[in-house]
Design a protein around this motif. Structure first.
Motif, PDB file in Angstrom:
ATOM      1  N   HIS A 155       0.846  -1.205   0.000  1.00  8.14           N
ATOM      2  CA  HIS A 155       0.000   0.000   0.000  1.00  8.14           C
ATOM      3  C   HIS A 155       0.878   1.251   0.000  1.00  8.14           C
ATOM      4  O   HIS A 155       0.629   2.198  -0.754  1.00  8.14           O
ATOM      5  N   TYR A 159       0.925   3.968  -3.019  1.00  5.75           N
ATOM      6  CA  TYR A 159       0.548   5.340  -2.703  1.00  5.75           C
ATOM      7  C   TYR A 159       1.662   6.312  -3.093  1.00  5.75           C
ATOM      8  O   TYR A 159       1.419   7.342  -3.719  1.00  5.75           O
ATOM      9  N   SER A 163       0.819   8.913  -6.073  1.00  9.07           N
ATOM     10  CA  SER A 163       0.663  10.302  -5.626  1.00  9.07           C
ATOM     11  C   SER A 163       1.511  11.263  -6.453  1.00  9.07           C
ATOM     12  O   SER A 163       1.271  12.469  -6.444  1.00  9.07           O
TER      13      SER A 163
END
Length: 176
Positions: A155, A159, A163
């Protein structure tokens, strides 16, 4: 015996600000949390709503004999977009703004000098907009947010990539 010191930095989502510091000798701990607001002991949900005045940050406990505050500043600059004061990457708003929170006058002077050096380097074409503010109360984030990169590596990596942070760092700091 050397006395340990604290350094507090905000650079968007605190998940992405722990690992870069956690890997250095002399860094004793990196704690995710909230600072700069009025509400005592805010929760993640409250801070994300954006009305507490807090900023997601990391509080670093370090041994200045092994790693200097100036070295920590260099690491900090290489984790953020210093030209964006309205959040970082996919995270927008004041709770994700980049800030150097100083704990004493020496840190304040070092932070100002470091920011000036980055501005003068012309590494970025836009002005450097990172705030430098006096540290206030720091409230640790909930347990599930601590060392997120270790607890949820897939995760975390997804991310960080999605991002835009990972590509930005490569583009602007590939020589470091």
């Amino acid at each position: 015996m050397t006395q340990l010191e604290k350094a507090t930095f905000a650079g968007g989502c605190f998940w992405c600000m722990v690992k870069p510091f956690d890997q250095y000798e002399g860094v004793v701990s990196v704690l995710s949390g909230y600072t700069g607001g009025e509400l005592k002991n805010p929760t993640y949900r409250q801070v994300c709503q954006g009305d507490t005045g807090h900023t997601e940050a990391v509080e670093i406990t370090f041994c200045p004999d092994k790693i200097s505050y100036e070295q920590l500043l260099d690491i900090f600059w290489q984790q953020i977009d210093p030209t964006d004061d309205n959040g970082q990457f996919a995270d927008r708003g004041d709770s994700y703004r980049p800030v150097i929170f100083y704990h004493n006058q020496a840190q304040q002077h070092a932070a100002i000098a470091s920011k000036q050096r980055l501005e003068q380097s012309q590494r970025f074409t836009q002005p450097i907009k990172v705030a430098i503010e006096q540290a206030t109360s720091f409230y640790p984030a909930e347990h599930e947010h601590q060392n997120f990169y270790q607890k949820q590596p897939a995760h975390y990596n997804r991310y960080r990539q999605l991002s835009g942070r990972a590509d930005f760092i490569i583009k602007h700091w590939h020589d470091k």
